[in-house]
Design a protein around this motif. Structure first.
Motif, PDB file in Angstrom:
ATOM      1  N   TRP A   1     -13.269  -5.204   4.197  1.00 20.90           N
ATOM      2  CA  TRP A   1     -12.116  -4.451   4.705  1.00 20.90           C
ATOM      3  C   TRP A   1     -12.585  -3.718   5.956  1.00 20.90           C
ATOM      4  CZ3 TRP A   1      -7.057  -4.579   3.740  1.00 20.90           C
ATOM      5  CH2 TRP A   1      -6.257  -3.543   4.219  1.00 20.90           C
TER       6      TRP A   1
ATOM      7  N   LYS B   1      -0.069  -7.547   7.338  1.00 19.38           N
ATOM      8  CA  LYS B   1      -0.576  -6.573   6.365  1.00 19.38           C
ATOM      9  C   LYS B   1      -0.824  -5.207   7.004  1.00 19.38           C
ATOM     10  CE  LYS B   1      -4.017  -6.344   2.734  1.00 19.38           C
ATOM     11  NZ  LYS B   1      -4.642  -7.195   1.723  1.00 19.38           N
TER      12      LYS B   1
ATOM     13  N   GLN C   1     -15.926   3.313   7.023  1.00 21.67           N
ATOM     14  CA  GLN C   1     -16.761   2.710   5.982  1.00 21.67           C
ATOM     15  C   GLN C   1     -17.630   1.635   6.632  1.00 21.67           C
ATOM     16  OE1 GLN C   1     -14.303   2.628   1.920  1.00 21.67           O
ATOM     17  NE2 GLN C   1     -13.315   1.383   3.473  1.00 21.67           N
TER      18      GLN C   1
ATOM     19  N   GLY D   1     -16.764  -1.573   3.757  1.00 17.11           N
ATOM     20  CA  GLY D   1     -15.451  -1.505   3.095  1.00 17.11           C
ATOM     21  C   GLY D   1     -15.148  -2.834   2.409  1.00 17.11           C
ATOM     22  N   ARG D   2     -14.636  -2.775   1.190  1.00 14.65           N
ATOM     23  CA  ARG D   2     -14.382  -3.984   0.406  1.00 14.65           C
ATOM     24  C   ARG D   2     -12.901  -4.201   0.207  1.00 14.65           C
ATOM     25  NH1 ARG D   2     -15.807  -2.779  -4.465  1.00 14.65           N
ATOM     26  NH2 ARG D   2     -16.916  -0.841  -4.147  1.00 14.65           N
ATOM     27  N   GLY D   3     -12.486  -5.474   0.291  1.00 13.70           N
ATOM     28  CA  GLY D   3     -11.111  -5.821  -0.012  1.00 13.70           C
ATOM     29  C   GLY D   3     -11.039  -6.610  -1.301  1.00 13.70           C
ATOM     30  N   ARG D   4      -9.865  -7.102  -1.629  1.00 18.73           N
ATOM     31  CA  ARG D   4      -9.709  -7.934  -2.821  1.00 18.73           C
ATOM     32  C   ARG D   4     -10.397  -9.276  -2.599  1.00 18.73           C
ATOM     33  NH1 ARG D   4      -4.588  -9.651  -3.793  1.00 18.73           N
ATOM     34  NH2 ARG D   4      -5.109 -10.043  -5.970  1.00 18.73           N
TER      35      ARG D   4
ATOM     36  N   SER E   1     -18.740   2.632   1.098  1.00 20.85           N
ATOM     37  CA  SER E   1     -17.382   2.378   0.605  1.00 20.85           C
ATOM     38  C   SER E   1     -16.979   3.570  -0.252  1.00 20.85           C
ATOM     39  CB  SER E   1     -17.380   1.098  -0.237  1.00 20.85           C
ATOM     40  OG  SER E   1     -16.286   1.098  -1.122  1.00 20.85           O
ATOM     41  N   THR E   2     -15.802   4.089  -0.017  1.00 21.13           N
ATOM     42  CA  THR E   2     -15.335   5.226  -0.838  1.00 21.13           C
ATOM     43  C   THR E   2     -15.262   4.807  -2.309  1.00 21.13           C
ATOM     44  OG1 THR E   2     -13.050   4.596  -0.327  1.00 21.13           O
ATOM     45  CG2 THR E   2     -14.039   6.360   1.014  1.00 21.13           C
ATOM     46  N   SER E   3     -14.986   3.514  -2.551  1.00 19.12           N
ATOM     47  CA  SER E   3     -14.880   3.060  -3.946  1.00 19.12           C
ATOM     48  C   SER E   3     -16.245   3.025  -4.623  1.00 19.12           C
ATOM     49  CB  SER E   3     -14.214   1.683  -4.006  1.00 19.12           C
ATOM     50  OG  SER E   3     -12.839   1.806  -3.717  1.00 19.12           O
TER      51      SER E   3
ATOM     52  N   GLY F   1      -3.805  -2.127   2.020  1.00 18.64           N
ATOM     53  CA  GLY F   1      -4.260  -2.903   0.866  1.00 18.64           C
ATOM     54  C   GLY F   1      -4.805  -1.990  -0.208  1.00 18.64           C
ATOM     55  N   ILE F   2      -4.769  -2.496  -1.423  1.00 19.50           N
ATOM     56  CA  ILE F   2      -5.193  -1.703  -2.581  1.00 19.50           C
ATOM     57  C   ILE F   2      -6.198  -2.504  -3.394  1.00 19.50           C
ATOM     58  CG2 ILE F   2      -4.373  -0.741  -4.784  1.00 19.50           C
ATOM     59  CD1 ILE F   2      -1.630  -0.520  -3.008  1.00 19.50           C
TER      60      ILE F   2
ATOM     61  N   ALA G   1      -9.559   5.643   1.221  1.00 19.25           N
ATOM     62  CA  ALA G   1      -9.586   6.633   0.142  1.00 19.25           C
ATOM     63  C   ALA G   1      -9.689   5.939  -1.206  1.00 19.25           C
ATOM     64  CB  ALA G   1      -8.317   7.474   0.183  1.00 19.25           C
ATOM     65  N   SER G   2     -10.377   6.573  -2.142  1.00 17.64           N
ATOM     66  CA  SER G   2     -10.490   6.049  -3.508  1.00 17.64           C
ATOM     67  C   SER G   2     -10.324   7.191  -4.501  1.00 17.64           C
ATOM     68  CB  SER G   2     -11.856   5.393  -3.736  1.00 17.64           C
ATOM     69  OG  SER G   2     -12.033   4.314  -2.836  1.00 17.64           O
TER      70      SER G   2
ATOM     71  N   PHE H   1      -7.606   2.580  -1.580  1.00 19.96           N
ATOM     72  CA  PHE H   1      -6.578   2.031  -0.679  1.00 19.96           C
ATOM     73  C   PHE H   1      -6.952   2.288   0.772  1.00 19.96           C
ATOM     74  CE2 PHE H   1      -4.171   5.830   0.622  1.00 19.96           C
ATOM     75  CZ  PHE H   1      -4.475   6.738  -0.385  1.00 19.96           C
ATOM     76  N   GLY H   2      -6.555   1.312   1.578  1.00 25.37           N
ATOM     77  CA  GLY H   2      -6.787   1.417   3.013  1.00 25.37           C
ATOM     78  C   GLY H   2      -5.472   1.205   3.738  1.00 25.37           C
TER      79      GLY H   2
HETATM   80  C1  BTN Z   1      -7.213  -5.552  -0.025  1.00 22.61           C
HETATM   81  O1  BTN Z   1      -7.995  -6.502   0.117  1.00 22.61           O
HETATM   82  O2  BTN Z   1      -6.020  -5.673   0.261  1.00 22.61           O
HETATM   83  C2  BTN Z   1      -7.691  -4.248  -0.564  1.00 22.61           C
HETATM   84  C3  BTN Z   1      -8.289  -3.357   0.489  1.00 22.61           C
HETATM   85  C4  BTN Z   1      -8.782  -2.038  -0.043  1.00 22.61           C
HETATM   86  C5  BTN Z   1      -9.509  -1.230   0.996  1.00 22.61           C
HETATM   87  C6  BTN Z   1      -9.841   0.142   0.520  1.00 22.61           C
HETATM   88  S1  BTN Z   1     -10.378   1.203   1.819  1.00 22.61           S
HETATM   89  C7  BTN Z   1     -10.860   2.403   0.661  1.00 22.61           C
HETATM   90  C8  BTN Z   1     -11.501   1.678  -0.507  1.00 22.61           C
HETATM   91  N1  BTN Z   1     -12.893   1.423  -0.250  1.00 22.61           N
HETATM   92  C9  BTN Z   1     -13.162   0.125  -0.129  1.00 22.61           C
HETATM   93  O3  BTN Z   1     -14.292  -0.342   0.086  1.00 22.61           O
HETATM   94  N2  BTN Z   1     -12.048  -0.591  -0.302  1.00 22.61           N
HETATM   95  C10 BTN Z   1     -10.899   0.255  -0.561  1.00 22.61           C
END
Ligand code: BTN
Length: 263
Positions: A74, A132, A63, A66-69, A39-41, A135-136, A84-85, A149-150
């Motif tokens: 993600w 959607k 990724q 990748g993680r979302g909220r 994950s970039t974050s 996402g951020i 990107a982070s 953000f993705g």
């Molecule tokens: C959401 O759930 O709406 C937020 C999604 C955020 C995704 C981005 S992709 C880049 C960064 N790395 C992650 O693992 N998540 C965020």
């Protein structure tokens, strides 16, 4: 966590970033790119904890985690989106509205790069007609915020469950899209809106947010509190970014989580 070794930034990204460099402020002062990363974050957070300066930008072509909220994943298939982070070190006053400002900025960056005018759904989901698009994820550390953000760019490669409630730039526009340009314009818009917050122009950020979220306000919404769902009419967003919802028991201030539109 050890930070994996980055690779050379692909040419098209280097060119796109150099074109917007005068508008980036501190963002991208250091840029790290991976063909694939968890994950970039995660990488940005590790480097932030190790003391990296504001503006570090981590980008990946895909990724693996990748993680979302709200603990969601993600979907981040190779080459299909922007992942990107950025590390910010905001003052408390700027941090207050950073996630809302980021939603505005990503919508504005997409508009500048493609002409598409996305909408916002509280707090900062970027939508097109209820689906959607981007996402951020803002994650706070002791002295920093990692803003990830993705943006969905291609459509075909997402899992079916994502496809049903998500859209992509190519699907909305019916044409191919310059991913590097979209990323560069999103970063430039983020720098501009971050500048607004730093210089006390919170009102301008909120006005832009309200304009893009107009279709959500005045609608019935539902959200969960301690396992039970509540319903009401989304009235407005206050100056701290909380959503004010009119319910049978009065005006409720929703400060986190997710609201769903009731059709
Ligand atoms: C959401 O759930 O709406 C937020 C999604 C955020 C995704 C981005 S992709 C880049 C960064 N790395 C992650 O693992 N998540 C965020």
């Amino acid at each position: 966590m050890g930070v994996p070794a980055p690779r050379a930034l692909p040419d098209e990204l280097a060119v796109a970033l150099s074109r917007v460099a005068p508008r980036l402020g501190s963002i991208g002062r250091e840029v790290i790119w991976y063909p694939d990363v968890s994950s970039t974050s995660d990488v940005a957070a590790s480097l932030a904890e190790a003391g990296t300066g504001e503006g570090l930008l981590v980008i990946a072509d895909m990724q693996t985690a990748g993680r979302g909220r709200l603990g969601r994943t993600w979907a981040s298939p190779p080459g299909a989106g922007i992942y990107a982070s950025i590390v910010f070190r905001p003052s408390p006053g700027t941090a207050r509205l950073l996630t809302l400002a980021a939603g505005v900025a990503i919508a504005e960056g997409i508009a500048a790069a493609t002409g598409l005018e996305p909408e916002l759904k509280w707090p900062n989901d970027v939508h097109c007609q209820g689906r959607k698009l981007a996402g951020i994820l803002a994650e706070r550390g002791a002295d920093h915020v990692v803003l990830g953000f993705g943006v969905n760019v291609l459509r075909a490669m997402y899992p079916p469950e994502v496809r049903a409630r998500a859209t992509s730039l190519e699907l909305e526009l019916g044409r191919s899209v310059d991913r590097a340009l979209v990323l560069a314009e999103c970063l430039a818009a983020l720098a501009a809106r971050y500048g607004d917050l730093n210089e006390g122009r919170d009102g301008a950020v909120m006005a832009a947010w309200r304009m893009r979220a107009a279709s959500m306000l005045g609608r019935r919404v539902e959200w969960d509190v301690a396992g039970a769902s509540q319903r009401g009419l989304a009235e407005r967003v206050d100056d701290d970014g909380a959503l004010l919802v009119r319910t049978e028991s009065g005006l409720v201030r929703v400060i986190s989580g997710e609201v769903r539109w009731i059709l």
